[in-house]
Design a protein around this motif. Structure first.
Motif, PDB file in Angstrom:
ATOM      1  N   SER A   1       0.836  -1.204   0.000  1.00  0.00           N
ATOM      2  CA  SER A   1       0.000   0.000   0.000  1.00  0.00           C
ATOM      3  C   SER A   1       0.863   1.244   0.000  1.00  0.00           C
ATOM      4  CB  SER A   1      -0.916   0.011   1.226  1.00  0.00           C
ATOM      5  OG  SER A   1      -0.157   0.072   2.412  1.00  0.00           O
ATOM      6  N   CYS A   2       0.214   2.377  -0.259  1.00  0.00           N
ATOM      7  CA  CYS A   2       0.890   3.676  -0.221  1.00  0.00           C
ATOM      8  C   CYS A   2      -0.182   4.757  -0.104  1.00  0.00           C
ATOM      9  CB  CYS A   2       1.751   3.873  -1.475  1.00  0.00           C
ATOM     10  SG  CYS A   2       0.783   4.110  -2.987  1.00  0.00           S
ATOM     11  N   GLN A   3       0.198   5.996  -0.417  1.00  0.00           N
ATOM     12  CA  GLN A   3      -0.748   7.105  -0.335  1.00  0.00           C
ATOM     13  C   GLN A   3      -1.995   6.864  -1.190  1.00  0.00           C
ATOM     14  OE1 GLN A   3      -0.278  10.058   1.467  1.00  0.00           O
ATOM     15  NE2 GLN A   3      -2.320  10.689   0.874  1.00  0.00           N
ATOM     16  N   GLU A   4      -1.814   6.308  -2.381  1.00  0.00           N
ATOM     17  CA  GLU A   4      -2.929   6.124  -3.321  1.00  0.00           C
ATOM     18  C   GLU A   4      -3.410   4.686  -3.415  1.00  0.00           C
ATOM     19  OE1 GLU A   4      -0.911   7.613  -6.745  1.00  0.00           O
ATOM     20  OE2 GLU A   4      -1.736   9.616  -6.521  1.00  0.00           O
ATOM     21  N   GLU A   5      -2.648   3.781  -2.888  1.00  0.00           N
ATOM     22  CA  GLU A   5      -2.999   2.369  -2.975  1.00  0.00           C
ATOM     23  C   GLU A   5      -3.379   1.813  -1.601  1.00  0.00           C
ATOM     24  OE1 GLU A   5      -3.412   0.680  -5.577  1.00  0.00           O
ATOM     25  OE2 GLU A   5      -2.312   1.720  -7.155  1.00  0.00           O
ATOM     26  N   PRO A   6      -4.323   0.860  -1.574  1.00  0.00           N
ATOM     27  CA  PRO A   6      -4.887   0.107  -2.700  1.00  0.00           C
ATOM     28  C   PRO A   6      -6.101   0.751  -3.374  1.00  0.00           C
ATOM     29  CG  PRO A   6      -5.652  -0.834  -0.652  1.00  0.00           C
ATOM     30  CD  PRO A   6      -4.713   0.278  -0.273  1.00  0.00           C
ATOM     31  N   ALA A   7      -6.478   1.980  -2.961  1.00  0.00           N
ATOM     32  CA  ALA A   7      -7.711   2.576  -3.506  1.00  0.00           C
ATOM     33  C   ALA A   7      -7.676   2.675  -5.027  1.00  0.00           C
ATOM     34  CB  ALA A   7      -7.930   3.964  -2.896  1.00  0.00           C
ATOM     35  N   ARG A   8      -6.528   3.056  -5.592  1.00  0.00           N
ATOM     36  CA  ARG A   8      -6.444   3.196  -7.045  1.00  0.00           C
ATOM     37  C   ARG A   8      -6.599   1.836  -7.722  1.00  0.00           C
ATOM     38  NH1 ARG A   8      -1.870   3.647 -10.778  1.00  0.00           N
ATOM     39  NH2 ARG A   8      -2.566   4.734 -12.645  1.00  0.00           N
ATOM     40  N   SER A   9      -5.892   0.844  -7.248  1.00  0.00           N
ATOM     41  CA  SER A   9      -5.984  -0.489  -7.848  1.00  0.00           C
ATOM     42  C   SER A   9      -7.393  -1.060  -7.726  1.00  0.00           C
ATOM     43  CB  SER A   9      -4.992  -1.442  -7.175  1.00  0.00           C
ATOM     44  OG  SER A   9      -3.667  -1.177  -7.594  1.00  0.00           O
ATOM     45  N   VAL A  10      -8.014  -0.846  -6.568  1.00  0.00           N
ATOM     46  CA  VAL A  10      -9.367  -1.358  -6.361  1.00  0.00           C
ATOM     47  C   VAL A  10     -10.311  -0.811  -7.421  1.00  0.00           C
ATOM     48  CG1 VAL A  10     -11.385  -1.161  -4.847  1.00  0.00           C
ATOM     49  CG2 VAL A  10      -9.180  -1.871  -3.899  1.00  0.00           C
ATOM     50  N   SER A  11     -10.235   0.492  -7.676  1.00  0.00           N
ATOM     51  CA  SER A  11     -11.159   1.104  -8.636  1.00  0.00           C
ATOM     52  C   SER A  11     -10.973   0.529 -10.040  1.00  0.00           C
ATOM     53  CB  SER A  11     -10.970   2.622  -8.655  1.00  0.00           C
ATOM     54  OG  SER A  11      -9.763   2.998  -9.288  1.00  0.00           O
ATOM     55  N   HIS A  12      -9.732   0.206 -10.396  1.00  0.00           N
ATOM     56  CA  HIS A  12      -9.463  -0.375 -11.711  1.00  0.00           C
ATOM     57  C   HIS A  12      -9.816  -1.862 -11.768  1.00  0.00           C
ATOM     58  CE1 HIS A  12      -7.539   2.916 -13.879  1.00  0.00           C
ATOM     59  NE2 HIS A  12      -6.856   3.214 -12.786  1.00  0.00           N
ATOM     60  N   ALA A  13      -9.756  -2.538 -10.634  1.00  0.00           N
ATOM     61  CA  ALA A  13      -9.955  -3.995 -10.623  1.00  0.00           C
ATOM     62  C   ALA A  13     -11.426  -4.396 -10.576  1.00  0.00           C
ATOM     63  CB  ALA A  13      -9.230  -4.615  -9.428  1.00  0.00           C
ATOM     64  N   LEU A  14     -12.330  -3.469 -10.307  1.00  0.00           N
ATOM     65  CA  LEU A  14     -13.737  -3.825 -10.119  1.00  0.00           C
ATOM     66  C   LEU A  14     -14.329  -4.523 -11.340  1.00  0.00           C
ATOM     67  CD1 LEU A  14     -14.982  -0.598  -8.293  1.00  0.00           C
ATOM     68  CD2 LEU A  14     -14.563  -2.855  -7.281  1.00  0.00           C
ATOM     69  N   LEU A  15     -14.139  -3.938 -12.506  1.00  0.00           N
ATOM     70  CA  LEU A  15     -14.738  -4.535 -13.704  1.00  0.00           C
ATOM     71  C   LEU A  15     -14.044  -5.843 -14.103  1.00  0.00           C
ATOM     72  CD1 LEU A  15     -15.662  -1.433 -15.892  1.00  0.00           C
ATOM     73  CD2 LEU A  15     -16.916  -2.547 -14.031  1.00  0.00           C
ATOM     74  N   PRO A  16     -12.711  -5.934 -14.050  1.00  0.00           N
ATOM     75  CA  PRO A  16     -12.092  -7.245 -14.295  1.00  0.00           C
ATOM     76  C   PRO A  16     -12.605  -8.329 -13.349  1.00  0.00           C
ATOM     77  CG  PRO A  16     -10.437  -5.529 -14.464  1.00  0.00           C
ATOM     78  CD  PRO A  16     -11.684  -4.860 -13.985  1.00  0.00           C
ATOM     79  N   LEU A  17     -12.856  -7.982 -12.102  1.00  0.00           N
ATOM     80  CA  LEU A  17     -13.405  -8.970 -11.171  1.00  0.00           C
ATOM     81  C   LEU A  17     -14.779  -9.436 -11.625  1.00  0.00           C
ATOM     82  CD1 LEU A  17     -12.288  -7.374  -7.790  1.00  0.00           C
ATOM     83  CD2 LEU A  17     -11.695  -9.679  -8.557  1.00  0.00           C
ATOM     84  N   LEU A  18     -15.614  -8.511 -12.068  1.00  0.00           N
ATOM     85  CA  LEU A  18     -16.933  -8.890 -12.569  1.00  0.00           C
ATOM     86  C   LEU A  18     -16.819  -9.772 -13.806  1.00  0.00           C
ATOM     87  CD1 LEU A  18     -19.017  -5.590 -12.256  1.00  0.00           C
ATOM     88  CD2 LEU A  18     -19.066  -7.581 -10.755  1.00  0.00           C
ATOM     89  N   ARG A  19     -15.934  -9.379 -14.710  1.00  0.00           N
ATOM     90  CA  ARG A  19     -15.813 -10.135 -15.970  1.00  0.00           C
ATOM     91  C   ARG A  19     -15.290 -11.543 -15.750  1.00  0.00           C
ATOM     92  NH1 ARG A  19     -14.049  -4.827 -18.264  1.00  0.00           N
ATOM     93  NH2 ARG A  19     -11.893  -5.394 -17.776  1.00  0.00           N
ATOM     94  N   THR A  20     -14.605 -11.757 -14.635  1.00  0.00           N
ATOM     95  CA  THR A  20     -14.060 -13.093 -14.367  1.00  0.00           C
ATOM     96  C   THR A  20     -14.905 -13.857 -13.346  1.00  0.00           C
ATOM     97  OG1 THR A  20     -12.582 -12.092 -12.716  1.00  0.00           O
ATOM     98  CG2 THR A  20     -11.687 -12.466 -14.926  1.00  0.00           C
ATOM     99  N   GLY A  21     -16.099 -13.339 -13.043  1.00  0.00           N
ATOM    100  CA  GLY A  21     -17.026 -14.069 -12.183  1.00  0.00           C
ATOM    101  C   GLY A  21     -16.812 -13.911 -10.698  1.00  0.00           C
ATOM    102  N   HIS A  22     -16.054 -12.896 -10.282  1.00  0.00           N
ATOM    103  CA  HIS A  22     -15.793 -12.691  -8.859  1.00  0.00           C
ATOM    104  C   HIS A  22     -16.611 -11.512  -8.334  1.00  0.00           C
ATOM    105  CE1 HIS A  22     -12.143 -14.784 -10.379  1.00  0.00           C
ATOM    106  NE2 HIS A  22     -12.245 -15.429  -9.223  1.00  0.00           N
ATOM    107  N   ALA A  23     -17.931 -11.609  -8.464  1.00  0.00           N
ATOM    108  CA  ALA A  23     -18.811 -10.488  -8.104  1.00  0.00           C
ATOM    109  C   ALA A  23     -18.764 -10.183  -6.610  1.00  0.00           C
ATOM    110  CB  ALA A  23     -20.246 -10.792  -8.529  1.00  0.00           C
ATOM    111  N   ASP A  24     -18.708 -11.212  -5.773  1.00  0.00           N
ATOM    112  CA  ASP A  24     -18.693 -10.970  -4.326  1.00  0.00           C
ATOM    113  C   ASP A  24     -17.432 -10.224  -3.906  1.00  0.00           C
ATOM    114  OD1 ASP A  24     -21.120 -12.165  -3.999  1.00  0.00           O
ATOM    115  OD2 ASP A  24     -20.310 -14.108  -3.381  1.00  0.00           O
TER     116      ASP A  24
END
Length: 992
Positions: free
Chosen positions: A205-228
């Motif tokens: 983690s850092c000043q911007e992470e993990p918030a930045r990564s989380v925002s980018h990872a949301l749709l890839p998680l959905l597309r790969t079936g990890h909705a929860d």
């Protein structure tokens, strides 16, 4: 700032810089940083100015003001060139680290030519080479520029990612995000998520992470079936970036995520929470990212037919979804075009179009416990969402179908249904209320309908019942009395008696609610109900020729008055008269075929048995009623009867039977109008049954549905209390982000932000949120909320006990954060409040925890202060003993002895620690077979063994102690408590 506005010395300047550095990023911190640079320039020393400029550049960078960051850095670079010796190793490291900040800032400004961006990277490379620094950071910036411009990134990525990291490289978390995004761009979501794993798990983690990564990872998680997992990260990640101008792009991606998962209503709520970002984001690139996410959401909402919904937007004017969407579209397109013109590509417009054209990934994903739909956000919406809203709509549709079209028939039908007590009467009265209010209303000249005044009285009576149901007794009394007057004018004698009887009982139910007059509220109310009963009896005796259904209602009012008196007083002596009145009602109703009143009498009898403590008799009565309802009706009483049976089964500790009855009652309630059955109570009772059955997630669902029903019915205080229980349950279950998200939603309600809701209830919600933040390891946010609540509750002169509780918790949080002086001050306020309203166990816990944290964090230097806290805790224990106070768990003296042991162990005074722990063991006594005390005893033995065997290096007696404890606990069946003792004994033997 705590220092003078214009520091008079460099010491004052550095103190001011440290204080400003503690502030959150934003205008206040930035303006102060600018003033401190001006102050630093007055000193003839370069080092203070360097520090001030570094603070100012950081404020600009994380305050989303990229235009000013390079200007400040240019001054720093000039100082470095002119006076390199003024930069020690740390300052030099910061200077070269921030070359990347400038590259990022220039890239975010479309007015900066592409040639200038490349020139800056050349400058960075030359400077790094001159200083002998590794070039991996330079190649990282070159890769970022290639991504931004839309060039082929393959070579740029390899030149960066294939190099070894250096001390000036971006942090590990930021580089992981960049590598993951490279995989996303290549269409490999699975590989991207593998790369992201350490950041999403919180390991990097850092000043911007993990918030930045989380925002980018949301749709890839959905597309790969990890909705929860996407849902979980959305809740945590959004909280980390909300309202933050430097993370506007991340907020935009969370809005997009809501739009693509069927959570458009939540998206609009989050947009309202972040309305500041429309005006506070100075970075054009961040603006573009944010506005694109906003447009994805608004286009989706408009496409669903809700373009006229009000929505939060740019300041200065109201906005609808359609209007704001057009504004955002124009601004977003303009920004993308400016970047493309600068870059000579169409990359930014292409990425924007891809986001805007993306189809929803899920029809529905429940993101928050408080499920909302777009219809709930319409002005005047009742606020019942999802399946609950569908059930309400279905029952309303059924009731509407029963409403006659012709006015005379409608009036007659309403009265017939009302006499019967049928729930469909409400729909008829509602329809009539609308017709009568119309300017062109013409009352029918029909003797069977009666005069206009009688109809007005009917409508007033219906209003009165509704007012009483929502707890507005004063209005209900006035409406009943006004109706009685109109009935009298219309010559409706039976209705006059009934309206006056209702007014009497309603006034009695309201008695004692405000506690005025100095008498006990329960006594006041019980006396008022007895008086109301006598008055209704007189009314009935003085009237003649009453219709049977009116006689039945008066008997029901009489019985109800006495039933409520029994419930209010709790006096068993009051039960006999209730049974007598219920028997009288049942006999009369049976003789005249008044099925509704027969059911009412039996319900009252069952309730009276329950209040008298005879639950089996209550169940037998309700079973007889259930059989009667199945054969003779009325069917709409069956859900209520099953609800009471479910509550009785809970009292009998048969949670499975309770769940079956309550679930069936809820199923049957769906067939009737929403206000015919108290479904809020059914859901709340089902939640209790589920908890007893070990089904907490199901309980949580029922709690939130109970609150939704209360909101629909205008019972906002009840709804917020139930939501508070749901949030606490989430916390107990470890669903911390769910709890925080629910509380954030409640605290953002207009009547909360507008100060209309009860301030103590709001404080309770905030306190629960502070605890949730602490449980979620957000110590900074939790501390801020606790401190604010402690300051506010200090003014609660009528409730010093609550202030003592809040102040004690605040002191412990401050101590955990290492702010011991402030913790001591707040603890003193808790003690002062405790003197007015004793909270012995709470205050003792607080003082012992302050002592422990002092010793743990400060070691021997904190011993004196820690012992002072323990001495105060000793005085609290003495006062508690003198007052006869009995703590819930171990005695306060035992807890104090144990804490003396821990404190002395922390500071290395091991002999004193062992003596204190042995004292605690003596106070605890030997454990028994019962649950509860064995765990505390075992922990005390474990710590004694560790002190003696490890720190005092006397393993033999320690092993004797541990082995004896293990043997005793094993014999008593406390196997789980044995494990840490056996583990420590094995460690001592291995080391011996």
């Amino acid at each position: 700032m705590a220092t003078a506005p214009h520091p008079q010395s460099t010491d004052e300047l550095f103190h001011a810089l440290r204080e400003n550095h503690q502030l959150p990023y934003g205008r206040t911190r930035t303006v102060t940083a600018e003033e401190l640079v001006d102050a630093a320039e007055r000193f003839a020393e370069p080092v203070p100015l360097i520090h001030a400029l570094l603070e100012l550049q950081e404020a600009y960078t994380y305050g989303s003001d990229p235009r000013k960051s390079p200007v400040v850095f240019a001054r720093l670079l000039t100082l470095f060139d002119e006076q390199p010796d003024a930069f020690d190793e740390r300052l030099r490291g910061q200077l070269f680290w921030r070359f990347k900040w400038v590259a990022n800032a220039l890239r975010a400004l479309p007015e900066i030519p592409l040639a200038s961006l490349r020139q800056w990277l050349t400058e960075m490379r030359d400077r790094y080479e001159k200083e002998g620094l590794g070039l991996q950071p330079y190649y990282g910036q070159a890769y970022q520029l290639a991504v931004h411009v839309g060039e082929d990134t393959t070579l740029a990525y390899e030149l960066w990612a294939g190099r070894r990291r250096t001390p000036h490289s971006d942090c590990e978390a930021c580089e992981i995000c960049a590598r993951a995004l490279y995989r996303v761009a290549a269409g490999d979501d699975e590989r991207a998520l593998e790369v992201w794993a350490p950041v999403l798990a919180g390991k990097e983690s850092c000043q911007e992470e993990p918030a930045r990564s989380v925002s980018h990872a949301l749709l890839p998680l959905l597309r790969t079936g990890h909705a929860d997992r996407a849902r979980e990260l959305h809740l945590a990640g959004y909280r980390a970036c909300r309202r933050n101008p430097s993370m506007a792009g991340e907020v935009g991606r969370h809005l997009e995520f809501c739009a693509l998962t069927g959570n458009e209503a939540r998206g609009l709520e989050l947009l309202a929470e972040n309305r500041n970002l429309f005006d506070e984001v100075d970075s054009p690139l961040d603006q573009l990212d944010f506005l694109t996410g906003v447009e994805v959401l608004l286009r989706r909402v408009e496409g669903l037919g809700h373009g006229e919904l009000p929505v939060a937007g740019y300041a200065g004017r109201p906005w609808t979804v359609a209007g704001l969407c057009g504004e955002v579209r124009g601004r977003g397109d303009g920004l993308a075009a400016r970047f493309d013109t600068r870059n000579g590509t169409s990359a930014q417009s292409g990425r924007r179009k891809a986001r805007l054209d993306r189809a929803p990934l899920l029809d529905a994903l429940e993101l928050a416990l408080r499920t909302r739909v777009l219809d709930d956000l319409a002005p005047g919406a009742a606020g019942v969402a999802g399946a609950q809203g569908a059930a309400v709509a279905a029952s309303a549709s059924r009731a509407a179908a029963a409403v006659p079209e012709e006015l005379p028939e409608l009036i007659r039908r309403a009265r017939e249904l009302d006499e019967e007590g049928h729930p469909d009467a409400r729909a008829c009265w509602a329809r009539l209320r609308g017709l009568v209010a119309a300017r062109d209303y013409s009352h029918p000249e029909d003797p069977a309908v009666g005069p206009y005044g009688r109809l007005c009285a009917d409508l007033l009576s219906d209003e009165a019942y509704r007012a009483a149901e929502r707890g507005d007794y004063a209005s209900a009394v006035d409406l009943h009395e006004e109706a009685a007057g109109l009935y009298e004018d219309a010559g409706a004698a039976d209705d006059v008696v009934q309206a006056r009887a209702c007014a009497l009982l309603t006034a009695a139910e309201a008695a004692g609610e405000d506690g005025e007059g100095g008498e006990d509220e329960a006594e006041v109310k019980a006396a008022g109900l007895a008086g109301a009963h006598a008055a209704v009896v007189r009314l009935q005796e003085e009237a003649s020729g009453l219709a049977p259904y009116v006689e039945g209602r008066l008997l029901r009012l009489r019985a109800s008055a006495l039933g409520v008196r029994l419930q209010t007083s709790g006096d068993p002596a009051h039960a006999a008269v209730v049974f007598a009145e219920a028997d009288l009602l049942q006999e009369f109703a049976t003789r005249h075929g008044l099925t509704t009143q027969v059911s009412g009498a039996m319900l009252l009898r069952a309730g009276t048995y329950a209040l008298s403590g005879d639950l089996p008799a209550a169940v037998a009565e309700i079973d007889a009623l259930r059989d009667r309802l199945a054969s003779d009706g009325p069917a709409w009483h069956l859900p209520r009867a099953l609800g009471l049976r479910g509550r009785l089964q809970l009292g009998l500790r048969d949670a499975a039977a309770a769940h079956a009855d309550l679930a069936e009652g809820l199923r049957l309630a769906a067939a009737w109008p929403a206000d015919a059955v108290d479904t809020s109570r059914l859901h709340a009772d089902l939640a209790q049954a589920c908890l007893h059955l070990g089904r907490p997630d199901e309980a949580l669902t029922h709690l939130t549905r109970s609150a939704e029903v209360d909101l629909r019915d205008g019972k906002r205080v009840d709804a917020f209390c139930t939501y508070s229980n749901a949030a606490q349950l989430c916390l107990d279950l470890g669903r911390i982000e769910d709890s925080i998200a629910l509380l954030d939603s409640l605290l953002g309600e207009p009547d909360v932000t507008g100060g209309e809701l009860d301030d103590r209830l709001v404080a309770q919600l905030r306190l629960l949120r502070a605890r949730a933040l602490h449980a979620g390891d957000d110590l900074k946010a939790a501390t801020a909320e606790f401190v604010a609540l402690a300051a506010e509750s200090a003014g609660w002169d009528d409730d010093p006990g609550s202030h003592a509780m809040i102040a004690a918790e605040t002191a412990m949080i401050l101590a955990e954060a290492g702010e011991f002086d402030r913790a001591g001050e707040v603890a003193d306020r808790a003690l002062a409040a405790h003197a007015l309203s004793p909270r012995y166990e709470l205050i003792s816990n607080c003082l012992r925890e302050l002592a422990r944290l002092r010793a743990q964090q400060q070691g021997p230097d904190g011993l004196a202060a820690a012992l002072a806290h323990l001495d105060e805790a000793g005085r609290v224990a003495e006062a508690a003993r003198a007052a006869g106070f009995q703590p819930v768990g171990r005695s306060l003296e035992t807890a104090l002895a144990y804490e003396h042991g821990r404190v002395h162990a922390y500071v290395g005074a091991y002999e004193d620690a062992l003596a204190a722990l042995e004292k605690a063991l003596g106070l605890l006594g030997e454990p028994g077979a019962e649950e509860g005390g064995a765990g505390e005893w075992a922990e005390c033995v474990r710590l004694s063994g560790a002190v003696e065997g490890i720190y005092l290096e006397r393993p033999a007696p320690a092993l004797v102690r541990l082995d004896a404890a293990v043997a005793r606990l094993t014999a008593l069946g406390h196997l789980e408590e044995c494990e840490p003792l056996a583990s420590l004994a094995a460690q001592l033997r291995d080391e011996g």
